[in-house]
Design a protein around this motif. Structure first.
Motif, PDB file in Angstrom:
ATOM      1  N   ALA A  68      57.500  10.684  80.667  1.00  0.00           N
ATOM      2  CA  ALA A  68      57.901   9.385  80.788  1.00  0.00           C
ATOM      3  C   ALA A  68      58.149   8.646  79.295  1.00  0.00           C
ATOM      4  O   ALA A  68      58.793   7.769  79.240  1.00  0.00           O
ATOM      5  CB  ALA A  68      56.514   8.442  81.590  1.00  0.00           C
ATOM      6  N   GLU A  69      56.924   9.117  78.278  1.00  0.00           N
ATOM      7  CA  GLU A  69      57.238   8.668  77.010  1.00  0.00           C
ATOM      8  C   GLU A  69      58.631   9.110  76.393  1.00  0.00           C
ATOM      9  O   GLU A  69      59.171   8.273  75.779  1.00  0.00           O
ATOM     10  CB  GLU A  69      56.100   9.296  75.905  1.00  0.00           C
ATOM     11  N   LEU A  70      59.159  10.229  76.625  1.00  0.00           N
ATOM     12  CA  LEU A  70      60.439  10.801  76.406  1.00  0.00           C
ATOM     13  C   LEU A  70      61.571  10.004  76.796  1.00  0.00           C
ATOM     14  O   LEU A  70      62.446   9.805  76.197  1.00  0.00           O
ATOM     15  CB  LEU A  70      60.410  12.382  76.466  1.00  0.00           C
ATOM     16  N   ARG A  71      61.484   9.816  78.164  1.00  0.00           N
ATOM     17  CA  ARG A  71      62.443   9.140  78.737  1.00  0.00           C
ATOM     18  C   ARG A  71      62.604   7.569  78.252  1.00  0.00           C
ATOM     19  O   ARG A  71      63.599   7.203  77.967  1.00  0.00           O
ATOM     20  CB  ARG A  71      61.990   8.795  80.289  1.00  0.00           C
ATOM     21  N   ALA A  72      61.215   7.039  78.073  1.00  0.00           N
ATOM     22  CA  ALA A  72      61.438   5.711  77.243  1.00  0.00           C
ATOM     23  C   ALA A  72      62.072   5.846  75.989  1.00  0.00           C
ATOM     24  O   ALA A  72      62.762   4.822  75.725  1.00  0.00           O
ATOM     25  CB  ALA A  72      60.118   5.077  77.202  1.00  0.00           C
ATOM     26  N   ALA A  73      61.803   6.811  75.251  1.00  0.00           N
ATOM     27  CA  ALA A  73      62.309   6.992  74.106  1.00  0.00           C
ATOM     28  C   ALA A  73      63.709   7.209  73.814  1.00  0.00           C
ATOM     29  O   ALA A  73      64.722   6.374  73.235  1.00  0.00           O
ATOM     30  CB  ALA A  73      61.685   8.052  73.103  1.00  0.00           C
ATOM     31  N   ALA A  74      64.278   7.883  74.977  1.00  0.00           N
ATOM     32  CA  ALA A  74      65.576   8.302  75.173  1.00  0.00           C
ATOM     33  C   ALA A  74      66.516   7.037  75.468  1.00  0.00           C
ATOM     34  O   ALA A  74      67.584   6.733  74.908  1.00  0.00           O
ATOM     35  CB  ALA A  74      65.662   9.420  76.042  1.00  0.00           C
ATOM     36  N   LYS A 132      69.632   0.701  95.908  1.00  0.00           N
ATOM     37  CA  LYS A 132      69.024   1.843  95.688  1.00  0.00           C
ATOM     38  C   LYS A 132      69.246   2.214  94.267  1.00  0.00           C
ATOM     39  O   LYS A 132      69.147   3.597  93.879  1.00  0.00           O
ATOM     40  CB  LYS A 132      69.563   2.947  96.680  1.00  0.00           C
ATOM     41  N   ALA A 133      69.723   1.636  93.097  1.00  0.00           N
ATOM     42  CA  ALA A 133      69.642   1.913  91.831  1.00  0.00           C
ATOM     43  C   ALA A 133      68.446   2.510  91.257  1.00  0.00           C
ATOM     44  O   ALA A 133      68.380   3.264  90.050  1.00  0.00           O
ATOM     45  CB  ALA A 133      70.317   0.848  90.880  1.00  0.00           C
ATOM     46  N   ALA A 134      67.276   2.096  91.467  1.00  0.00           N
ATOM     47  CA  ALA A 134      66.044   2.674  91.006  1.00  0.00           C
ATOM     48  C   ALA A 134      65.841   3.966  91.164  1.00  0.00           C
ATOM     49  O   ALA A 134      65.468   4.688  90.193  1.00  0.00           O
ATOM     50  CB  ALA A 134      64.850   1.983  92.052  1.00  0.00           C
ATOM     51  N   ALA A 135      66.414   4.744  92.159  1.00  0.00           N
ATOM     52  CA  ALA A 135      66.184   6.061  92.392  1.00  0.00           C
ATOM     53  C   ALA A 135      67.181   6.752  91.611  1.00  0.00           C
ATOM     54  O   ALA A 135      66.814   7.932  90.918  1.00  0.00           O
ATOM     55  CB  ALA A 135      66.845   6.495  93.942  1.00  0.00           C
ATOM     56  N   LYS A 136      68.156   6.098  91.164  1.00  0.00           N
ATOM     57  CA  LYS A 136      69.105   6.529  90.006  1.00  0.00           C
ATOM     58  C   LYS A 136      68.480   6.535  88.515  1.00  0.00           C
ATOM     59  O   LYS A 136      68.556   7.625  87.548  1.00  0.00           O
ATOM     60  CB  LYS A 136      70.562   6.109  90.313  1.00  0.00           C
ATOM     61  N   ASP A 137      68.023   5.384  88.505  1.00  0.00           N
ATOM     62  CA  ASP A 137      67.459   5.142  87.046  1.00  0.00           C
ATOM     63  C   ASP A 137      66.105   5.714  86.710  1.00  0.00           C
ATOM     64  O   ASP A 137      65.802   6.262  85.691  1.00  0.00           O
ATOM     65  CB  ASP A 137      67.228   3.617  86.960  1.00  0.00           C
ATOM     66  N   MET A 138      65.268   5.880  87.591  1.00  0.00           N
ATOM     67  CA  MET A 138      63.858   5.899  87.408  1.00  0.00           C
ATOM     68  C   MET A 138      63.481   7.530  88.161  1.00  0.00           C
ATOM     69  O   MET A 138      62.515   7.836  87.893  1.00  0.00           O
ATOM     70  CB  MET A 138      62.793   4.578  87.828  1.00  0.00           C
ATOM     71  N   GLY A 139      64.267   7.780  89.013  1.00  0.00           N
ATOM     72  CA  GLY A 139      63.824   8.981  89.796  1.00  0.00           C
ATOM     73  C   GLY A 139      62.969   8.713  91.016  1.00  0.00           C
ATOM     74  O   GLY A 139      62.730   9.633  91.833  1.00  0.00           O
ATOM     75  N   MET A 140      61.992   7.856  90.790  1.00  0.00           N
ATOM     76  CA  MET A 140      61.259   7.505  91.730  1.00  0.00           C
ATOM     77  C   MET A 140      60.074   8.717  92.117  1.00  0.00           C
ATOM     78  O   MET A 140      59.815   8.664  93.279  1.00  0.00           O
ATOM     79  CB  MET A 140      61.793   6.891  93.206  1.00  0.00           C
ATOM     80  N   VAL A 199      55.812   5.511 100.288  1.00  0.00           N
ATOM     81  CA  VAL A 199      54.807   5.026  99.589  1.00  0.00           C
ATOM     82  C   VAL A 199      55.246   4.725  98.091  1.00  0.00           C
ATOM     83  O   VAL A 199      54.816   3.611  97.480  1.00  0.00           O
ATOM     84  CB  VAL A 199      53.488   6.218  99.419  1.00  0.00           C
ATOM     85  N   ALA A 200      55.912   5.639  97.523  1.00  0.00           N
ATOM     86  CA  ALA A 200      56.354   5.238  96.110  1.00  0.00           C
ATOM     87  C   ALA A 200      57.182   3.901  96.202  1.00  0.00           C
ATOM     88  O   ALA A 200      56.986   2.964  95.036  1.00  0.00           O
ATOM     89  CB  ALA A 200      57.285   6.547  95.666  1.00  0.00           C
ATOM     90  N   ALA A 201      58.404   3.704  96.866  1.00  0.00           N
ATOM     91  CA  ALA A 201      58.873   2.587  97.056  1.00  0.00           C
ATOM     92  C   ALA A 201      58.012   1.397  97.441  1.00  0.00           C
ATOM     93  O   ALA A 201      58.200   0.304  96.811  1.00  0.00           O
ATOM     94  CB  ALA A 201      60.098   2.697  98.090  1.00  0.00           C
TER      95      ALA A 201
END
Length: 387
Positions: A52-58, A127-135, A295-297
């Motif tokens: 998650a840190e690497l994703r945020a940094a990227a 449904k952009a969250a699944a593409k952006d964050m992977g959920m 549950v995640a959503a």
């Protein structure tokens, strides 16, 4: 002289090889903890947190690169972005979604039509969250949550370690007032009204404490909000109105981004439109249990209102019912979710909601204005999808 030259070259080559070997294997004699500290890692961090840190940094690196490129007059445009840059006004979007009746169409029907519009390139945020964050969920600690949100989201701001606006003493006082008030009114009705009418009114008044206890045991947040609404200055009441606006707007935006279809749309007593989503992508959950994806959503949507308040005011006051609802979701999960994992999922939902609201900050502001103006669901969706 020739032999001396060859000997010197051989010495240089040998020294070079020794230096190379020493450099290559130097880490073999370094303690793991020193290597870890040198690379900025913590032995206590989980792999998921590091990812998650690497994703945020990227993401930050991409934003910086895009900003610098734009300043140089050569903006970076990805192929996937080019496919989405077709200009669409709010009226264009409304014409595309006019066949969808939000709140009355079934969950399956809404999802199918919206998915088709996404495939056609007309919609980009559904449904952009699944593409952006992977959920994909992962354990999130309070320290990690605090770090990735720059200290904005923590135990105090979430309201799980701080003071409550309405205390237990306030609820006790309200309960005593309701019981004594109802008793006095019932006695007055019997004493002052005609016999039959007085008895009827007395019975009706006797139901008030029962209803009060029923609401308090199932949705205590409703009573707390009523108590809170009787307090404060005009400015505090204005802030409370704005809090509700931001809370409901965050629910709307994150619910749309994760792909939950709309179940109901109504105007709250405060005058703010409120959107209620279906329990799952397929409609009401019924007797079956929630999948991990559902549950995640729901974790993200449940926590989004609280995060919307925190991002503006630094703390949340209207998330009690959301927490209760999320606990009910955990209890109905097809996979057993223990107490520790419930806390981790709640924090993950808060972190993901924060990242979504931060990423779509501009759209969040536009949607906030739309809800304040009491726009319909289709008008709000058109504002979200316009580009």
């Amino acid at each position: 002289g020739k032999n001396c030259l060859i000997s010197s070259k051989m010495k240089i080559i040998a020294v070079s090889l020794l230096i190379s070997l020493a450099y290559r294997y130097s880490d073999a004699f370094t303690s793991p903890c020193r290597i870890t500290r040198g690379k900025g890692l913590s032995m206590s961090q989980s792999a998921e947190e590091r990812i998650a840190e690497l994703r945020a940094a990227a993401a930050k690196a991409r934003e910086d690169a895009a900003r610098l490129s734009a300043e140089l007059g050569k903006p970076i445009v990805e192929d996937s972005v080019l496919a989405q840059q077709r200009s669409m006004s709010t009226s264009d979007i409304q014409s595309k979604i006019k066949t969808i009746s939000f709140g009355t169409d079934s969950a399956g029907s809404q999802t199918e039509k919206l998915d088709e519009l996404v495939s056609a390139g007309d919609l980009t945020l559904w449904k952009a969250a699944a593409k952006d964050m992977g959920m994909r969920t992962y354990p999130v600690s309070l320290q990690f949550l605090d770090k990735l949100t720059a200290g904005k989201v923590n135990g105090d701001s979430l309201g799980i370690t701080g003071e409550d606006e309405v205390t237990l003493d306030d609820l006790k006082d309200a309960t005593i007032a309701v019981v004594l008030g109802s008793s006095a009114l019932a006695v007055a009705a019997l004493a002052l009204l005609p016999q039959n009418i007085g008895a009827t009114v007395c019975y009706l008044i006797a139901l008030v404490p029962v209803v009060y206890v029923g609401i308090g045991s199932t949705s205590p947040g409703i009573i707390a909000n009523v108590i809170a609404s009787t307090r404060g200055t005009e400015k505090e009441k204005g802030d409370r109105f704005d809090r509700i606006c931001r809370h409901e707007t965050a629910h709307f935006l994150c619910g749309y981004l994760v792909g939950l279809p709309v179940k109901d749309y109504s105007i709250l007593e405060s005058g703010i439109p409120c959107v209620e989503f279906h329990d799952s992508f397929k409609g009401e959950i019924g007797s079956r249990e929630y999948t991990q994806e559902e549950v995640a959503a729901l974790s993200v949507v449940s926590m989004s209102g609280t995060i919307g308040e925190i991002m503006e005011y630094g703390s949340a006051k209207g998330g009690d019912n959301d927490f209760i609802g999320l606990q009910n979701v955990f209890r109905k999960s097809e996979e057993f979710i223990g107490a520790q994992k419930q806390q981790e999922l709640t924090r993950w939902g808060a972190l993901t909601a924060y990242q979504l609201l931060a990423k779509y900050e501009e759209k969040y502001g536009e949607l906030l204005g739309a809800l304040r103006a009491k726009k319909s669901v289709s008008e709000c969706v058109a504002i979200l999808e316009s580009r």
